[in-house]
Design a protein around this motif. Sequence first.
Motif, PDB file in Angstrom:
ATOM      1  N   GLU A 199      -8.571  14.347  64.677  1.00  0.00           N
ATOM      2  CA  GLU A 199      -8.876  14.000  66.074  1.00  0.00           C
ATOM      3  C   GLU A 199     -10.096  14.760  66.581  1.00  0.00           C
ATOM      4  O   GLU A 199     -10.982  14.191  67.225  1.00  0.00           O
ATOM      5  N   ARG A 220     -12.426  16.031  64.693  1.00  0.00           N
ATOM      6  CA  ARG A 220     -13.592  15.542  63.931  1.00  0.00           C
ATOM      7  C   ARG A 220     -14.174  14.298  64.590  1.00  0.00           C
ATOM      8  O   ARG A 220     -15.402  14.170  64.707  1.00  0.00           O
ATOM      9  N   ALA A 221     -13.338  13.407  65.014  1.00  0.00           N
ATOM     10  CA  ALA A 221     -13.819  12.186  65.664  1.00  0.00           C
ATOM     11  C   ALA A 221     -14.622  12.526  66.914  1.00  0.00           C
ATOM     12  O   ALA A 221     -15.666  11.917  67.186  1.00  0.00           O
ATOM     13  N   ARG A 222     -14.167  13.537  67.677  1.00  0.00           N
ATOM     14  CA  ARG A 222     -14.902  13.942  68.876  1.00  0.00           C
ATOM     15  C   ARG A 222     -16.229  14.597  68.529  1.00  0.00           C
ATOM     16  O   ARG A 222     -17.250  14.346  69.176  1.00  0.00           O
TER      17      ARG A 222
END
Length: 445
Positions: free
Chosen positions: A250, A252-254
């Motif tokens: 999560e 990493r996605a940000r």
Amino acid sequence: MIESLLVANRGEIARRIIRTAKRLGVRAVAVHSEADADLPFVVEADEAVCVGPANPAQSYRNVEAILAAAESTGAQAVHPGYGFLSENADFARTVQARGLVWVGPGADAITAMGDKINARNLMAAAGVPVAPGTTEPATDLDAAVAAATEIGYPVMVKAAAGGGGMGMAVAADEAALRTEYDKVRAFAERMFGDGSVLIERYFPRVRHVEVQILGLADGRVVALGERECSVQRRNQKLVEESPSPAVSPELRARFLAAAVRAGEAVGYRNAGTVECLLDPATQEFFFLEMNTRLQVEHPVTELVYGVDLVEEQLRVAAGLPPTFDPDALTPRGHAIELRINAEDPKRFLPGPGVIGTWVEPTGEGVRVDSGYVAGNTVTPFYDSLLAKLVVTGADRAEAIERARTAVADFAVAGPKNNLPFFAELLTNDEFVSGDYDTGIVGRMR
């Protein structure tokens, strides 16, 4: 594809760029100082030109000498590597004005990201998180004290035009700020020709995480994962790994989404890195700076994503599509890079000298990007980097085990080197656990 390339750099990175150029059938031209005439990158180039004496200002930063070398050898393009002129917008403009291809981001992007205050403001406007700090330079000590009072101590005092961990100091209170402000400002004026100072919140326990971006020829910006860079001494990186053991899917996605926004905000093309600070307690991250060039630590991304970033740089500069599918980037395994420097392993002071023994480790999952061989002299004129030892494994535990073996097998005699430090680090419980921060080296000393 570009047919001939001048590499405006030296040592390890020049050798690295030349290796890819030759694999692609691109004629590689090296420039070198008198002190570097016998180094491998000079020998391995298709053609080499001496551009001046050892002093970098008279050789590797000598714009006219470098461009004269490009003209005399018929080079079509210039790759600046990292350091020296790599983030000099005027050099990029001059290269293009002479009818040469610049293998890097546009001069406007370099200018926009070169000033930390301007970069912070641009990123904030683009929706990229930034740490509490000044939106204009603290022009005098009173302004710095007022800003620090509003932000809250401790604060980081930074040279706005600085980079690479240089021109930074921590002030725990007003008394310390009054001392450090003048030091940083004087250093900034001397090193960067710009005494502008930024005041920013300092986080005592923080991790340094960065994202590799690539601005493609078609205008898209893609992110190739993150790198953990928290093993540092004097704000200078010693170890990098990918993926970061601190970053969840999560988070990493940000991270990746913010990095892409950062690149899009300045119309970024070619390779670059968005550096951030991560608060491990809150999982908040803040923009630190954007490096508008290829990073020293790019191999860990190459090995995890199976790409050659130098080749991708050349393709972008030539207006070609990438070798990979930007919509199907899949990381595999774990990579760790150790910067082997000619420095004392305890105090990290430079230790140049003649290399009597140089035996690089080999084996599965081991890569060495080096700038020297036995018989070469490590001079005091340049960065102390000797080589980058990069290892990969199916997971982090395997990568660490391979790194231990590789460090033990790497034999260097002559100049001082930090291999003993890495032998210690790779058995350190805090590092092995993955739960470490930028203070880990200080706690080991």
